[in-house]
Design an enzyme around this catalytic site. Structure first.
Site, PDB file in Angstrom:
ATOM      1  CB  CYS A  86      -5.292  -0.925  -2.786  1.00 51.46           C
ATOM      2  SG  CYS A  86      -4.483   0.754  -2.613  1.00 51.46           S
ATOM      3  CB  CYS A 139      -1.730   1.833   4.711  1.00 50.03           C
ATOM      4  SG  CYS A 139      -2.426   3.662   5.458  1.00 50.03           S
ATOM      5  CB  CYS A 152       2.924  -1.727  -2.068  1.00 47.23           C
ATOM      6  SG  CYS A 152       1.714  -1.330  -3.432  1.00 47.23           S
ATOM      7  CB  CYS A 153       1.590   0.932   2.463  1.00 54.56           C
ATOM      8  SG  CYS A 153       0.210  -0.478   2.206  1.00 54.56           S
ATOM      9  CB  CYS A 205      -4.203  -5.220   0.103  1.00 58.59           C
ATOM     10  SG  CYS A 205      -2.401  -5.455  -0.584  1.00 58.59           S
TER      11      CYS A 205
END
Length: 366
Positions: free
Chosen positions: A327, A353, A246-247, A330
């Site tokens: 975000c 990240c 995702c990062c 998280c």
């Protein structure tokens, strides 16, 4: 190489001479200087070469009085100031006298042909190469270890290096401090903001408020690639199964594209953030880009003190216990008062990240 002399004035500018901005036309400066024994030429911006031209023209026209440089001047410009005819420079508050003295004796490439028989740098470019980023990082770490953040930022912007510089900001809990220094040096420097699509709404509103407060004029919103996002995270829930992926999708890859035109990214990272940041240098090269960390040695108390002195707006989530803000999926309020980043990926061993790490160094979430 001839010996160059330049006095460094650290005391307040009391009656040193007629003060003129470097934008003043030469004809007017000559007229005003007729009966003056000292002139102070004030630079508005370190990139402005008019002060050097004025000094050279005044000396060529026979001005025998003292010429003093003031305002936005850099230690790296010390030799050029002396060559152009300046006798002294007013050092800004907090300036490192040792650095100015050392660079006066070190840099021997003039920007103008002020010394007889010496070619200026612009006429030697076929023979003079810019140092590599690793060499520049080493120079910054060695020369500016005790410098204030503004001086370090000005140093990396020195025209002699010709670096393309941007600032990277999350507009998080401590973002206001480094952005304040950037704005005071050059509010037009690009600021890259990675809009992941999963920021707190408070962060998005804070970005607008802080940018307006500081007068930042080039905040660039960097988005994930739409096709990649639709392919890899169509339901916006990739963070649940693979936070590293995702990062990569929302931050690492977009930054890679957005930072390609730049040689340097200024960050707000600090050693007191612990983890991989505990031994953070002032300057380092990551993935072909020099990362400048002017606040590396700052403590939480330093940050809070600067925010209070400068009356900087605070991120609205700080009052809710968030000490590091990324975000929303998280990020949690801090769970450990001694670890400012303890609310990030709190249920895993993930600490970063990935935008500040080589790909091989990333930690996979448990």
């Amino acid at each position: 190489m001839s010996h160059l002399s330049l006095r460094f004035l650290e005391t307040p500018p009391l009656a040193r001479g007629l003060r003129l901005n470097v934008s003043t036309p030469l004809s007017e400066v000559r007229h005003l200087s007729v009966n003056e024994t000292a002139l102070v030429l004030v630079f508005d911006a370190f990139r402005d070469g008019r002060g050097f031209s004025l000094a050279s023209a005044l000396r060529a026209g026979g001005f025998k009085g003292q010429l003093i440089a003031a305002g936005a001047v850099l230690p790296d410009q010390a030799r050029h100031l002396a060559r152009s005819g300046f006798d002294a420079v007013e050092l800004p508050a907090g300036a490192d006298l040792e650095t100015w003295t050392r660079l006066l004796a070190t840099f021997d490439v003039p920007m103008q042909a002020a010394e007889r028989g010496t070619k200026p740098a612009w006429n030697r470019r076929g023979n003079v190469a810019r140092p590599g980023l690793d060499e520049i990082a080493a120079t910054l770490n060695a020369r500016y270890a005790e410098a204030d953040p503004a001086t370090l930022i000005r140093a990396v912007l020195t025209p002699a290096w010709g670096l393309k510089v941007a600032t990277l900001s999350s507009f998080g809990a401590e973002a206001s401090v480094v952005l304040d220094f950037v704005a005071r040096v050059d509010p037009a420097l690009p600021v890259l903001f990675l809009d992941t699509g999963q920021h707190f709404l408070q962060t998005l509103s804070y970005r607008k408020r802080l940018s307006a407060h500081l007068g930042l004029t080039d905040v660039r919103i960097i988005l994930p690639d739409a096709a990649d996002r639709a392919d890899k995270d169509p339901k916006d829930d990739l963070w649940l199964s693979d936070p590293d992926a995702c990062c990569d999708l929302r931050k690492v890859a977009p930054l890679g594209r957005a930072s390609a035109p730049f040689d340097v990214l200024i960050t707000g990272r600090k050693r007191h953030h612990k983890g991989d940041r505990a031994s953070l240098p002032l300057a380092e090269v990551i993935a072909g880009t020099l990362r400048l960390n002017p606040l590396a040695a700052w403590s939480t108390a330093d940050v809070e003190g600067h925010v209070a002195r400068r009356n900087l707006p605070a991120h609205p989530l700080i009052d809710q216990g968030y000490t590091s803000i990324g975000c929303w999926p998280c990020t949690r309020p801090s769970v450990d008062a001694s670890d400012i980043r303890s609310g990030r990926w709190a249920e895993s061993n993930k600490r970063e990240c990935g935008i500040h790490l080589p790909r091989s160094s990333r930690v996979t979430a448990a």
